[in-house]
Scaffold this active site. Structure first.
Site, PDB file in Angstrom:
ATOM      1  N   LYS A 138       0.833  -1.204   0.000  1.00 41.91           N
ATOM      2  CA  LYS A 138       0.000   0.000   0.000  1.00 41.91           C
ATOM      3  C   LYS A 138       0.865   1.250   0.000  1.00 41.91           C
ATOM      4  O   LYS A 138       0.540   2.241  -0.657  1.00 41.91           O
ATOM      5  CB  LYS A 138      -0.932   0.005   1.213  1.00 41.91           C
ATOM      6  CG  LYS A 138      -1.798   1.256   1.305  1.00 41.91           C
ATOM      7  CD  LYS A 138      -2.810   1.179   2.437  1.00 41.91           C
ATOM      8  CE  LYS A 138      -3.663   2.448   2.486  1.00 41.91           C
ATOM      9  NZ  LYS A 138      -4.738   2.368   3.489  1.00 41.91           N
ATOM     10  N   HIS A 280      -8.837 -33.493 -34.817  1.00 43.35           N
ATOM     11  CA  HIS A 280      -9.896 -32.501 -35.006  1.00 43.35           C
ATOM     12  C   HIS A 280      -9.856 -31.938 -36.430  1.00 43.35           C
ATOM     13  O   HIS A 280      -8.820 -31.978 -37.085  1.00 43.35           O
ATOM     14  CB  HIS A 280      -9.784 -31.373 -33.968  1.00 43.35           C
ATOM     15  CG  HIS A 280      -8.616 -30.460 -34.156  1.00 43.35           C
ATOM     16  ND1 HIS A 280      -7.409 -30.624 -33.484  1.00 43.35           N
ATOM     17  CD2 HIS A 280      -8.442 -29.375 -34.958  1.00 43.35           C
ATOM     18  CE1 HIS A 280      -6.571 -29.693 -33.850  1.00 43.35           C
ATOM     19  NE2 HIS A 280      -7.146 -28.915 -34.739  1.00 43.35           N
TER      20      HIS A 280
END
Length: 280
Positions: A138, A280
């Site tokens: 932070k 495929h």
């Protein structure tokens, strides 16, 4: 530039920590540390101050409370350019901390063990580590924070180049890595604990789903050749496609992954050893 004068080191994974400690000591950095990390540094003749001596407050509750103290988080969160903040630190005798080096308890590795108990998993939920990481991140305009050993060498090199300082740009990048790390860590904890939830018992889908995934590789292309894609898996996953090793052939595409997944699922339908061919 952020001049590193005091660093806090507390790590579970001690890879590279001795080399880092020696480099920091060479720059005259005061090192604070806890437990096993402090012992490792001291055994290697690296000057170190125990956090309990620094704060004047002992570790307690079997080490569950070590760094959760204003003397630590005040030194991390104070805005250096805010006169009121600096006056408050001076009033309470709190020093600034310019670097945090923390990696977290190995929660994901722990819960991946087949015989792990809930009690063991709970004890590997880190509290102080994420708190320090978040405080430092932070305040990254003034604090450099390192959350994994892979960052050490680059930071040491930058400090050597800049006479013991780290650039604000580097500190910002380190802070971004922290929040990525802690978000994945919390997601892993939530995923483990939610296995015993009412939703899981009832076989229903959860109201929210937090995924902590790790990128395994970039793929050659996505569903279509002009698209980009990557292959992700749960951190610590030791089975399934994520564990397979490609022996030969082109870099995989998204469609290749789908085909492999189909092949694995088909193979699982057979009790005896089987081979599946997919085109495929």
């Amino acid at each position: 530039m952020i001049k590193i004068k005091r660093a806090l080191i507390s790590v579970s994974d001690k890879t590279g920590i001795v080399e880092l400690g020696k480099a920091l000591a060479k720059f005259g950095v005061e090192i604070l540390s806890t437990g096993g990390t402090a012992k490792t540094l001291a055994q290697n003749n690296i000057p170190v101050i125990e956090v309990s001596d620094y704060t004047g407050f002992p570790e307690m509750l079997d080490g569950r409370v070590k760094t959760l103290h204003p003397g630590i988080h005040g030194g991390l969160l104070a805005l250096r350019k805010n006169p009121e903040h600096m006056e408050t630190l001076q009033k309470h005798g709190i020093g600034l901390i310019d670097m945090v080096v923390v990696n977290l308890y190995p929660f994901e590795k722990t819960v991946a063990k087949p015989d792990v108990t809930r009690e063991e998993a709970i004890e590997n939920i880190d509290i102080g580590g994420p708190s320090m990481l978040r405080s430092a991140a932070k305040n990254n305009q003034s604090v450099a924070v390192l959350c994994n050993p892979g960052q050490y060498a680059a930071v040491i090199a930058e400090m050597e180049k800049n006479k013991g300082s780290v650039s604000e740009k580097t500190a910002q990048g380190l802070a971004e890595e922290v929040f990525k790390t802690t978000s994945r860590y919390d997601a892993a904890i939530h995923a483990y604990l939610s296995k015993g939830s009412a939703d899981a018992a009832a076989g229903t889908f959860p109201a929210t789903l937090n995924l902590g995934l790790k990128k395994l590789q970039e793929l050659r292309y996505g569903e279509n050749p002009h698209q980009k894609a990557a292959f992700y898996a749960e951190a610590g996953q030791a089975a399934g496609l994520a564990s397979l090793k490609q022996l030969w052939g082109k870099e995989l595409s998204f469609n290749n992954i789908l085909d492999l997944n189909a092949a694995v699922n088909i193979t699982k339908e057979f009790a005896d050893p089987a081979v599946v061919f997919v085109k495929h």
